[in-house]
Scaffold this motif. Sequence first.
Motif, PDB file in Angstrom:
ATOM      1  N   GLU A 389     109.476 -82.466  32.746  1.00  0.00           N
ATOM      2  CA  GLU A 389     108.650 -82.117  34.346  1.00  0.00           C
ATOM      3  C   GLU A 389     107.360 -82.510  34.213  1.00  0.00           C
ATOM      4  OE1 GLU A 389     107.731 -79.249  37.872  1.00  0.00           O
ATOM      5  OE2 GLU A 389     109.388 -78.662  36.514  1.00  0.00           O
ATOM      6  N   ALA A 390     106.636 -82.161  32.915  1.00  0.00           N
ATOM      7  CA  ALA A 390     105.396 -82.256  32.911  1.00  0.00           C
ATOM      8  C   ALA A 390     105.027 -83.840  32.869  1.00  0.00           C
ATOM      9  CB  ALA A 390     104.520 -81.429  31.666  1.00  0.00           C
ATOM     10  N   LYS A 391     105.850 -84.328  31.869  1.00  0.00           N
ATOM     11  CA  LYS A 391     105.662 -85.990  31.796  1.00  0.00           C
ATOM     12  C   LYS A 391     106.187 -86.638  33.147  1.00  0.00           C
ATOM     13  CE  LYS A 391     105.407 -89.312  28.928  1.00  0.00           C
ATOM     14  NZ  LYS A 391     104.014 -89.528  27.810  1.00  0.00           N
ATOM     15  N   GLN A 392     107.064 -86.113  33.780  1.00  0.00           N
ATOM     16  CA  GLN A 392     107.479 -86.765  34.977  1.00  0.00           C
ATOM     17  C   GLN A 392     106.230 -86.596  36.257  1.00  0.00           C
ATOM     18  OE1 GLN A 392     110.551 -88.149  35.313  1.00  0.00           O
ATOM     19  NE2 GLN A 392     109.778 -89.082  37.353  1.00  0.00           N
ATOM     20  N   GLY A 394     103.213 -86.886  35.393  1.00  0.00           N
ATOM     21  CA  GLY A 394     102.167 -87.765  34.745  1.00  0.00           C
ATOM     22  C   GLY A 394     101.068 -87.000  34.027  1.00  0.00           C
ATOM     23  N   PHE A 395     101.451 -85.747  33.405  1.00  0.00           N
ATOM     24  CA  PHE A 395     100.689 -84.939  32.337  1.00  0.00           C
ATOM     25  C   PHE A 395     100.735 -85.772  30.920  1.00  0.00           C
ATOM     26  CE2 PHE A 395     101.454 -80.669  34.815  1.00  0.00           C
ATOM     27  CZ  PHE A 395     100.906 -81.164  35.657  1.00  0.00           C
ATOM     28  N   ALA A 396      99.667 -85.460  30.327  1.00  0.00           N
ATOM     29  CA  ALA A 396      99.384 -86.377  28.817  1.00  0.00           C
ATOM     30  C   ALA A 396     100.033 -85.470  28.084  1.00  0.00           C
ATOM     31  CB  ALA A 396      98.163 -86.771  28.726  1.00  0.00           C
ATOM     32  N   VAL A 397     101.620 -85.524  27.704  1.00  0.00           N
ATOM     33  CA  VAL A 397     102.115 -84.582  26.638  1.00  0.00           C
ATOM     34  C   VAL A 397     102.829 -85.342  25.824  1.00  0.00           C
ATOM     35  CG1 VAL A 397     102.279 -82.753  28.275  1.00  0.00           C
ATOM     36  CG2 VAL A 397     103.700 -84.443  28.611  1.00  0.00           C
ATOM     37  N   GLY A 398     102.046 -86.450  25.236  1.00  0.00           N
ATOM     38  CA  GLY A 398     102.606 -87.184  24.115  1.00  0.00           C
ATOM     39  C   GLY A 398     103.523 -88.586  24.534  1.00  0.00           C
ATOM     40  N   ALA A 399     104.035 -89.078  23.709  1.00  0.00           N
ATOM     41  CA  ALA A 399     104.622 -90.515  23.749  1.00  0.00           C
ATOM     42  C   ALA A 399     105.857 -90.509  24.143  1.00  0.00           C
ATOM     43  CB  ALA A 399     104.379 -91.516  22.358  1.00  0.00           C
ATOM     44  N   GLU A 400     106.677 -89.511  23.821  1.00  0.00           N
ATOM     45  CA  GLU A 400     108.174 -89.350  24.430  1.00  0.00           C
ATOM     46  C   GLU A 400     108.178 -89.302  25.966  1.00  0.00           C
ATOM     47  OE1 GLU A 400     109.945 -85.948  22.343  1.00  0.00           O
ATOM     48  OE2 GLU A 400     111.194 -87.584  21.227  1.00  0.00           O
ATOM     49  N   SER A 401     109.132 -90.122  26.562  1.00  0.00           N
ATOM     50  CA  SER A 401     109.246 -90.150  27.752  1.00  0.00           C
ATOM     51  C   SER A 401     109.951 -88.919  28.517  1.00  0.00           C
ATOM     52  CB  SER A 401     110.327 -91.329  28.406  1.00  0.00           C
ATOM     53  OG  SER A 401     111.751 -90.887  27.715  1.00  0.00           O
ATOM     54  N   ALA A 402     109.835 -88.691  29.733  1.00  0.00           N
ATOM     55  CA  ALA A 402     110.402 -87.779  30.401  1.00  0.00           C
ATOM     56  C   ALA A 402     111.820 -87.539  29.997  1.00  0.00           C
ATOM     57  CB  ALA A 402     110.245 -87.676  32.075  1.00  0.00           C
TER      58      ALA A 402
END
Length: 526
Positions: A389-392, A394-402
């Motif tokens: 959810e963080a990645k979705q 737009g948070f910068a939480v690493g290279a892996e996709s949501a």
Amino acid sequence: MKFKNIYILIISFMLLVFSGCTDGFEDLNTDKNNASEDATNPVYQLTRAQLEYSGNSDFSFEVWRVNIIYAGMMMQHLASTSWYSGDKYQQNNAFSSAYFDVAYNDQVKYVVDLIELTKDKPQYANLYQIGRIMRVMIFHRITDIYGDVPYSEAGLGYIGRKFTPSYDTQEFIYLNMLEELEQAAAALDLNGDRPGLNDLIYGAKPDVISKWKKLAYSLMLRLSMRLTKVKEDIAKQYAEKAFAGGVFTSNEDNAYIVHDATGGRNTVNRNSNILGGEWNATDFGVTDPTKYKNEVFLSKTFIDYLKNNNDPRLQYTAVIKKTGSSNPADQVGLPNGLDTNKGDTDVTSDPNYPGDLAGYSTIRGDVFLSLTGPTFFITYAQTELLLAEAKQRGFAVGAESAEQHYNNGVRAAMEQYAQYNSVATIPALTIQNYLTAHPYNGSYEQINTQYWVASFMDWYETWANWRRSGFPALVPVNYTGNATNGQIPRRMLYPATEASVNAENYSRALDRQGANNFMTRVWWDQ
């Protein structure tokens, strides 16, 4: 994990040693200056705080009343036609206030003592930081349940003579907890002191300190995501800090304790003892129909979700009480909001009524209801789903996709079943086939519905994340006489005794937060 069970055997003796901790207010630690490492080993306070946090306070009314009777039913994992108030949003003041009563008497007392006994003592530098992390674990659940609560002055009756602690705002509590986690995680020294077997979560593992760091950052991620409705900038800031610090990376990092049945109520798994042991609300192992309590079943909402999606967890989660079948095709969930009163809401009105209550699905006891089974606090599966959810967002939480985080989370949640019982080991190919058939679609609903499934048995967390995210989109019941006008409750109730023993601070909390009822929302749920 067997060493944890061995240590828990000691708790029976510890309970006798510390039995005055909640009753002898004036006697315990009268001369606190003598509570040195020579007189008191503070690591025992960690043991007690962890065990109490898992629900081992005598008959554990907080687990039964808030985790099972209210949250499990409200979140439609469980259902009941009997007196379980949460199934129909009925108000029971004693049930809803139970966690507040027990947590402050036991959990908070021990963790605050731990911190006070280790502060500014180099030989306990890591233990002090672990205590700070444990304190956040304890208070984040309390404030999630009730909102504004005693925090900064809580647990200081013995040490600070604070017998009527002020209620801090939930906003203050959350921001302070995030700071505490950041400071504690950074201060942990990989080469410093270790709690040893007295730590019921990670014990004597060689990487115990690094695991506590991961736990701190995973908890930071959870708390940060709790703020997405009210402070998304703070949520982003701390989610990114958590990821950069290093969160859980596998199920080997899961924070849980393994229980022991030999110490009775004080050491057994409390969910199991209520649902399948001493009380046996599911009638686990009962073969005589005349002895059925018929209290706790699996909800139609939950069964239908697993069944309709061909979820491989279903066969290890559910069993038909009458036949003993765990075949997914046989499972029938009990709709929430029904009774046995022979009126319009009688269970026989269910179109899928199987002929009697024993024909409905209940929890599979051999997997989930062992008295020596684990109590999970924070898991890798939950962490990965929050990262998705963080990645979705737009948070910068690493290279892996949501999508990668989502797949990691679902896979971990399915693999975690084997940590309950190896009989529930789900093959890797089966898990991959599920992910292929149910690809990530980029929606918060999909992520948080999986979080709902992954948090089965931890209904405190299931309820909190549902309030935060709004998913899954549960359909409430509107049972006659309910206390919420047919809406799922948003918080539990403060104890009535607070109005007399801590009247001024209690009144201020109500003036600030709102009425002491089920529909007053906590700060992060606005």
